[in-house]
Scaffold this active site. Structure first.
Site, short mmCIF file in Angstrom:
data_model
loop_
_atom_site.label_atom_id
_atom_site.label_comp_id
_atom_site.label_asym_id
_atom_site.label_seq_id
_atom_site.Cartn_x
_atom_site.Cartn_y
_atom_site.Cartn_z
N ASP A 36 0.86 -1.11 -0.07
CA ASP A 36 -0.12 0.11 0.05
C ASP A 36 0.91 1.31 0.04
OD1 ASP A 36 -2.46 1.47 0.47
OD2 ASP A 36 -1.63 1.94 2.24
N GLU A 75 1.52 -0.48 -4.74
CA GLU A 75 0.68 0.73 -5.35
C GLU A 75 1.58 1.77 -5.68
OE1 GLU A 75 -3.46 2.50 -3.76
OE2 GLU A 75 -1.69 1.94 -2.32
#
Length: 709
Positions: free
Chosen positions: A342, A378
């Site tokens: 993330d 990401e």
């Protein structure tokens, strides 16, 4: 109680069958107490007197799995110098393998008083906070083997443990929302039939429900609020949180592996749940604030490139050790197959700028364990220069946000250059080829947990997030969505027909694109969040997957979408021309004895595309020929790979168009996909077409022709 010196490594609590070794790093502490917690609310304090390289440690004989514990750190409380030690706060072990309980929010878990933020708060947090747990590391893995799916055969299914399983009618109620549910045959059967190879789980590291959300009657449903980087989230365990969550998670991984399905974890190493300078003191802040967190020039405050209040200090060797130890633990002890990071751009911020050559990536590259599993970035954060799609090191794959945006724009009729769509369809060579990566570096997706579901993408122009309590200010406002003529739910049959066709268009495009496709859970049967594009706090039926009723009639629009999605996944799996490991050359391939190029682009009139055609602003239709007899990469044993050839016809315009089948690329073809049909896939005895024939594609539809090798 006997207390022996113990060892400085490994950090955390390590049970060896006779007792437990405890170790915790802190450079700022004057003293550290290990607190052994008892069920009557009392605690036994053991001072950790031994210290090696700032690791306080001790071995306590007789301490068994299930024992709850925490640390109390004595030292300076001087926020102006970045120091926030407070022995009144019972602190979680950063290396805890399991965590028990939940937080009862109140002033007790904060290091300051609400009415006097500069004054140290000496209220005891122990009755109000979570506790670390000693776990038994032994588990019978049997003959468990990782599936080791190559990226070229990977189909990722992004799912939430609770959201995926909470409403499945075939699951016993006591298992719904748990790790055990993931291992249940009804879930595994669905994934296998869909053709999924890799289950990507949204955060399962122990996370915290924010104080603000709890006060609002909401929860941190998504879980991007980690406090324990080694501990499976305890609320997803069906039978206890004193280490049972570890066994249950391992059992789920073992069952998924038996079905040939990999498990990837969505991990949040960019920040913790302790928030900014007004956040609670739960672990890292009280143990060694300046070593764990990136502080500003005024050490009272935290630098925040994540939008969550803090960022971990990625140039600290202790933070890097924590992350690498965590990653290795989940691979070696929990048998997971990879990670999706993330806000991974934050991990590259060694100083301020995003640094592709930062220490974290160096460590991953040379690590013999972590470098061998799937690593997905990401590739953005909210800091300056944080959008880094295409800029990660060669070992990494990336969520391709440009793929999502381009494909959405294409099908909603946005005037975007066809050349960009062509690049996204063929693996985004403009992003990945220059650094030695291949099409498989691109994780392609149209929807994910963050944003509209597939159903809502074609049903809403505007987000509807008022249930989140922020007056609809949260969530992305520019979604590249189109409601097909009516906002939200409607009974208009023409609008519903167009929406169903658009969903088929997105599914088909995703599965026909080079790269690695990712499906968001429930999109295969059109789940909806009723326009909420930021359901991070909706731990309820709004965000949980509403499964198809097995007793309902078979030919509903949602069941037809499920059948179509399965068919498209299996079409991809059956044909290597859709999942190439190298970029197209745009010319005939040597050694194939085929004069045709490996790829060719055509106008609807069947003429090869010219530069003028590519540059045409209103262009929204084209055909692409994929030559199955010109695949340049060899098979696993060095053999030549051959496949059928395909002609993909895209009509994203708002009107029907005639497409001419090119005359020099095959005499006879069969229609195998037609998104204008409600089932999307004609029967095997479906229409045959000849070179030079005209096919009429209705507005916003896609047709695929197949020519046997």
């Amino acid at each position: 109680m006997q207390v022996w010196p113990g060892e400085a490594y490994p950090l955390g609590a390590t049970y060896d069958g006779a007792g437990t070794n405890f170790g915790v790093f802190t450079e700022t502490a004057d003293r550290v107490e290990l607190c052994l917690l008892h069920d009557d609310g009392s605690e036994t304090a053991v001072e950790l007197r031994e210290s090696d390289a700032f690791v306080r440690h001790a071995y306590v004989p007789g301490i068994m799995p299930g024992q709850r514990y925490g640390f109390r750190v004595h030292g300076a409380y001087a926020p102006e110098r970045g120091q926030r030690c407070n022995s009144a706060k019972l602190l979680l072990d950063p290396y805890a393998k399991a965590i028990s309980g939940s937080i009862r929010w109140g002033e007790e878990v904060y290091g300051y008083h609400f009415d006097a933020p500069d004054k140290r708060n000496d209220l005891d947090s122990a009755p109000h906070t979570m506790t670390s747990v000693v776990v038994n590391p032994y588990f019978d893995w049997g003959d468990d083997r990782r599936p080791r799916r190559g990226y070229h055969e990977t189909v990722i299914y992004e799912a939430h443990v609770k959201g995926l399983t909470m409403r499945h009618p075939g699951l016993p109620e006591e298992l719904r929302g748990t790790y055990a549910a993931l291992a249940h045959p009804v879930i595994i059967e669905h994934l296998v039939e869909l053709g999924v190879t890799t289950l990507e789980l949204m955060p399962v590291h122990q996370f915290v429900n924010d104080h603000r959300l709890v006060d609002m009657g909401l929860n941190n449903y998504w879980g991007y609020n980690t406090i324990g980087f080694f501990a499976p989230h305890n609320a997803y365990a069906s039978w206890g949180d004193r280490g049972q969550q570890v066994l249950e998670f391992k059992s789920a991984v073992r069952a998924l592996h038996e079905a040939g399905i990999e498990v990837i974890l969505d991990v949040v190493y960019n920040h913790t749940a302790e928030g900014n300078h007004l956040g609670p003191t739960l672990s890292f802040r009280g143990i060694d604030n300046p070593s764990y967190y990136r502080l500003t020039d005024d050490p009272r405050y935290y630098m925040d490139t994540t939008g969550t209040g803090n960022s971990l200090l990625m140039r600290s060797p202790h933070v890097l050790q924590l992350i690498m130890d965590s990653l290795r633990y989940w691979v070696t002890e929990m048998h997971v197959d990879g990670f999706r990071f993330d806000l991974a751009a934050t991990l590259a911020r060694q100083f301020h700028e995003v640094d592709r050559l930062s220490s974290f990536f160096d460590l991953v590259q040379q690590d013999p364990v972590v470098s061998q599993v799937k690593l997905i970035a990401e590739p953005w954060d909210v800091g300056e220069g944080g959008y880094q799609v295409g800029n990660f090191p060669p070992l990494w794959t990336e969520w391709n946000g440009k793929y999502r945006d381009t494909v959405r724009d294409m099908w909603r009729g946005e005037q975007r250059a066809l050349a960009e769509f062509a690049s996204r369809l063929t693996g985004s060579s403009d992003l990945y080829q220059d650094d030695g990566r291949r099409p498989l570096a691109s994780i392609n997706f149209v929807t994910c947990h963050d944003g509209f579901t597939l159903h809502d993408l074609v049903s809403y122009n505007q987000k509807r997030n008022k249930a989140n309590g922020e007056d609809n200010r949260d969530g992305e406002s520019h979604n590249r969505s189109w409601n097909c003529g009516a906002e939200g739910e409607t009974d208009d049959p023409e609008v519903l027909k167009l929406r169903a066709r658009q969903m088929r268009n997105f599914v088909a495009t995703l599965m026909l694109s080079q790269g690695v496709p990712m499906i968001s859970h429930g999109d295969e049967f059109a789940r909806t969040q009723r326009g909420n594009n930021n359901a991070y706090c909706q731990d309820n039926e709004l965000a949980w997957v509403n499964w198809l009723d097995p007793e309902a009639e078979e030919d509903t629009p949602d069941s037809e979408l499920l059948a179509f999605t399965r068919a498209m996944v299996w079409l991809r799996k059956d044909h290597p021309v859709f999942r190439r490991r190298r970029f197209f050359h745009g010319r005939p391939v040597e050694g194939t004895h085929d004069e045709l190029s490996d790829i060719a682009w055509f106008t609807p009139e069947g003429k090869e595309m010219t530069q003028r055609d590519w540059d045409s602003a209103p262009a929204s239709a084209l055909s692409v020929f994929l030559n199955g007899n010109a695949i340049s990469e060899p098979g696993i044993r060095g053999e030549r790979i051959t496949d059928d050839s395909f002609l993909l016809m895209f009509n994203a315009s708002p009107k029907s168009l005639d497409f001419v089948v090119p005359v020099n690329h095959g005499r006879q073809w069969q229609v195998v996909v037609d998104t204008a049909r409600s089932d999307g896939v004609p029967p095997e005895t479906g229409p045959k077409v000849q070179a030079g024939d005209r096919l009429t594609l209705v507005d916003r539809s896609l047709t695929v022709l197949q020519r046997p090798v």
